[in-house]
Design a protein around this motif. Structure first.
Motif, mmCIF file in Angstrom:
data_model
loop_
_atom_site.group_PDB
_atom_site.id
_atom_site.type_symbol
_atom_site.label_atom_id
_atom_site.label_comp_id
_atom_site.label_asym_id
_atom_site.label_seq_id
_atom_site.Cartn_x
_atom_site.Cartn_y
_atom_site.Cartn_z
ATOM 1 N N THR A 76 0.837 -1.199 0.000
ATOM 2 C CA THR A 76 0.000 0.000 0.000
ATOM 3 C C THR A 76 0.872 1.250 0.000
ATOM 4 O O THR A 76 0.631 2.187 -0.771
ATOM 5 N N GLU A 113 -7.515 -3.917 6.299
ATOM 6 C CA GLU A 113 -6.561 -3.931 5.193
ATOM 7 C C GLU A 113 -7.104 -4.777 4.040
ATOM 8 O O GLU A 113 -7.707 -5.825 4.254
ATOM 9 N N HIS A 170 2.260 1.845 -3.430
ATOM 10 C CA HIS A 170 1.289 2.432 -4.368
ATOM 11 C C HIS A 170 1.079 3.922 -4.077
ATOM 12 O O HIS A 170 0.989 4.732 -4.987
ATOM 13 N N THR A 187 -7.662 2.790 0.780
ATOM 14 C CA THR A 187 -6.831 3.508 1.749
ATOM 15 C C THR A 187 -6.955 5.017 1.576
ATOM 16 O O THR A 187 -6.957 5.768 2.539
ATOM 17 N N VAL A 217 -5.170 1.064 -4.267
ATOM 18 C CA VAL A 217 -5.294 1.368 -2.839
ATOM 19 C C VAL A 217 -6.514 2.249 -2.594
ATOM 20 O O VAL A 217 -6.537 3.051 -1.673
ATOM 21 N N ALA A 252 -0.154 6.711 5.799
ATOM 22 C CA ALA A 252 -0.473 6.757 4.366
ATOM 23 C C ALA A 252 -0.206 8.164 3.827
ATOM 24 O O ALA A 252 0.387 8.343 2.762
#
Lengths: 314, 471
Positions: free
Chosen positions: A5, B242, A8, A102, A99, A157
């Motif tokens: 993640t 996740e 990305h 996210t 992602v 993130a």
């Protein structure tokens, strides 16, 4: 967060930043092209632009001759060239898609809409349309940045998207400055005569012309332009600013194996924070920038190694 | 349209059924161009949000919208109560069957289901024999396909117990309807569905391995090129867990870990959207790049929960489907509340003979097939297709079942020519954990071609918002 993640997110933000930088570089190029030039000068300028982007050979492998239209299509619309604006926006959207759980829905929708719009878009080679297109790319990049800052939780993130953004930003500013550097020479601290216009253009394409006027309230000199773009920490795209952002965001995600990467990022930032321009530029502007680009490349590699490449089990 | 199909909205005299009266009056009062504008708006919103799916066999990366129809499918409270009770009963029996098949096999010893039908079935996983799963739950998420026949009664057409998909459309369709026509929700009391992700997460946490106090849950996806990737990403985001791929996981010391930017993190529950065959290259398909090497051994040691469990395919196999009503009697001692569709089992010589003699009137399905692939719809098939299918059946009769062509109920739907009846089905999602939860409604799929009975999105089907009216 997952290493994949983070990877990305890092590349998503790099690709957006790269698309924007390309638009800025092409914009500088076209503004310059509005001056009266011979065909030789036009060809030389394209060579300089392609070389500063490191894609001169890739262009030559595809196109035997220079024409402004071919060069523009290569840098803006060539889907087979990974470094074109359209390829960057595609890659940014694909990374975001991987992602999308996210990032916020607003971020995803912004990147997806950018892609949906550019997909069927190829402006005719008239200068007006090209100008509109480049402005559109910058506008979409502003939107992406705004939606990131405006909607994303300030968590890991977010940090990885910031690291990607500023690594790419540092790279772009250095390359744009490099295109104006003469090998082995220091930039002059006096109005640059017939060359003055290129320095003004450089400022304009980095959205720094008005800033320059406000900071110096004086004529444009290559030395001061360099000082502004290298050392001013309050200029969003300066090397100092980018180095500071890379360092602070890196500290926020530090893990067991990242100490050396942090040290190197800190070292880079300190050079700008405490260094003097005349010392930094002692080897000449071109060599200084070459060294800086190598350090940025090294940081990118080390970040990939420390965070983004999946940890091996044993 | 098949004659006599039950119309969900209209009575035979053309007036609205009681539960559609409010909607019908509203619809009549709408200017046609307002509806047209709203339909166009829905399309562009779905594209922008990227609610798309990939179609197998088309260009890599091709993304399409599942057509969304703005006329809701409405169920009155009493019908839903009946359906809900029937679904709970059915899923309880199916989980009991799975526990039994992978332990004592009492139903085989009682002679209710022929042993070879289970033990020689590729969907039966010997690796699961004798393994206890938390709470005795195998099918944590079940999508039960229900159709209404011309008599107005609901029948179960199919149980989907492996990796049922489509729930994201249920949620997005509701969101879209509320955005397009907010006034409708002020006039009707429609049971909410928005809490599905919360219920799903709670359900997954409730089946964590024993002794794990604060379980970590992740959704395992085959990746961005899977046709249902949007749904995987959507559900992971909505649950705040996740979204992992096989490459993000590894096995060490009898545990499964995620590779994170801060080092390995242990995983307790895997909501997998990958078929059994691809879960663990050491145990199943050795060339699978999607799974996690060693996952099965951790699972067998009870150190991670996989939802749905490995081996649930034996309970939704079409060769087992005809026995579900008997399972309900055998395990629960109850009479089935929801009927099956009458089914001919072609391994039985009588059924085979009947089917071959009436092929043009029947629907024939492969017992291991799914998604509307590999099936024959007799009334819609050409002579050549019928002959070709006859050969396939004769080559392996046990590989097929046949059912009468049901006149699925219809619901008015916007098509190019305006509002017209189209056949629909319903897929409610039944969640089993510490208890059974069903979010009211489910996904209504609609066959958009006139007369077509195939509602699968891969075959040109669309979807509708599904309303359960509160009593």
């Amino acid at each position: 967060m997952l290493s994949r993640t983070a990877d990305h997110l890092f590349w998503m933000s790099r690709q957006i930043e790269r698309a924007e930088s390309l638009a800025r570089i092409l914009d500088a190029h076209y503004r310059h092209a509005l001056l009266p030039h011979t065909a030789d000068v036009v060809a030389r300028d394209w060579r300089a632009t392609l070389s500063s982007l490191g894609v001169f050979d890739a262009y030559r492998a595809r196109h035997p001759t220079f024409s402004p239209a071919t060069a523009f299509r290569f840098l803006a619309f060539d889907r087979n060239h990974g470094g074109s604006i359209v390829s960057c926006l595609w890659a940014a959207r694909e990374n975001a898609r991987a992602v999308r759980g996210t990032i916020t829905s607003e971020m995803w929708e912004t990147l997806n809409a950018t892609w949906l719009e550019i997909r069927g878009y190829e402006p005719e080679a008239s200068d007006g349309a090209i100008g509109d297109f480049l402005e559109w790319v910058r506008y979409r990049a502003h939107l992406s940045r705004g939606v990131t800052l405006g909607t994303m939780l300030r968590d890991e993130a977010f940090r990885f998207t910031r690291i990607g953004t500023f690594l790419e930003g540092a790279d772009a500013t250095a390359r744009m400055l490099l295109a104006r550097a003469r090998s082995g020479q220091m930039p002059a601290d006096e109005p640059a005569g017939p060359d003055a216009y290129v320095w003004t253009l450089l400022l304009r394409s980095l959205s720094a012309f008005e800033v320059y006027r406000r900071v110096y309230r004086d004529a444009v000199t290559p030395w001061r332009v360099t000082e502004l773009l290298v050392l001013r920490e309050d200029l969003p795209r300066s090397l100092h600013r980018c180095a500071s952002e890379i360092y602070s965001n890196l500290c926020a995600v530090a893990n067991d194996q990242s100490a050396e990467t942090e040290r190197r990022a800190g070292e880079l930032q300190s050079a700008f924070r405490f260094g003097r321009l005349e010392h930094l530029l002692a080897p000449g502007l071109a060599d200084f920038l070459g060294g800086f680009l190598a350090q940025v490349g090294d940081l990118g590699d080390r970040i990939a190694q420390d965070f983004l490449v999946p940890v091996t089990p044993h | 349209m098949l004659p006599n199909a039950y119309d969900e909205m209209l009575l035979p005299d053309g007036s609205h059924r009681a539960h559609y009266r409010g909607y019908g009056a509203w619809l009549q009062a709408q200017a046609p161009d307002r509806i047209a504008r709203r339909r166009a708006e829905a399309d562009s919103l779905f594209h922008r949000v990227g609610i798309t799916f990939a179609v197998y066999g088309e260009d890599e990366g091709a993304e399409r919208l599942i057509p969304f129809d703005v006329v809701p499918r409405i169920l009155p409270a009493d019908e839903w109560q009946l359906l809900e009770a029937g679904l709970r009963q059915r899923v309880r029996a199916l989980n009991a069957f799975l526990t039994d098949v992978y332990h004592e096999q009492a139903i085989l010893r009682a002679g209710i289901i022929p042993a070879e039908l289970i033990l020689c079935n590729t969907q039966y996983r010997p690796e699961m024999q004798g393994i206890d799963v938390p709470g005795g739950i195998y099918a944590h998420i079940a999508g039960i396909d229900v159709v209404r026949a011309d008599d107005g009664q609901f029948h179960v057409l199919e149980d989907n117990l492996r990796v049922p998909s489509g729930v994201s459309y249920m949620l997005e369709n509701r969101k879209m309807m509320m955005r397009l026509f907010p006034e409708l929700f002020a006039r009707h009391s429609v049971a909410p569905v928005e809490h599905y992700p919360d219920v799903l997460l709670e359900n997954l946490r409730s089946v964590a391995p024993v002794g794990v106090a604060d379980p970590t849950v992740a959704l395992l996806t085959p990746g961005a090129h899977n046709s249902a990737y949007f749904e995987h990403a959507f559900l992971a985001q909505q649950m705040g867990i996740e979204l992992v791929e096989g490459q993000d996981l590894f096995v060490r010391d009898d545990s499964v870990y995620m590779r994170t930017t801060r080092g390995p993190r242990r995983l307790d529950v895997i909501y997998r959207r990958i078929d059994d065959d691809f879960l663990d290259p050491l145990a199943f398909q050795p060339d699978s790049m999607l799974g996690v090497a060693g996952l099965l051994s951790v699972y067998r040691a009870g150190r991670v929960t996989i939802a749905n469990a490995i081996g649930t395919g034996i309970a939704d196999d079409k060769s087992i489907y005809p026995y579900v009503p008997e399972m309900i009697g055998f395990y629960l001692g109850e009479a089935p509340l929801l009927a099956n569709v009458p089914t001919y089992v072609l391994r039985r010589p009588d059924d085979l003979a009947y089917t071959l003699a009436h092929l043009e009137a029947l629907v024939v399905k492969e017992v291991h097939g799914a998604g509307g692939y590999g099936m024959l719809i007799g009334p819609a098939a050409t002579r050549a297709e019928l002959d070709a299918f006859r050969e396939r059946i004769l080559a392996n009769p046990a590989g097929y079942i046949a059912q009468p062509t049901l006149a699925l109920s219809t619901c008015p739907t916007f098509v190019a020519a305006g509002l017209a009846p189209r056949h629909i089905d319903l897929r409610p999602y039944v969640l089993s954990g510490r208890e059974i939860t069903i979010v009211p409604g489910g996904l209504t799929r609609v066959a958009l071609r006139s007369g077509s009975l195939v509602v699968n999105s891969s075959q040109g089907g669309g979807t509708k918002d599904t309303w359960v009216l509160e009593a």
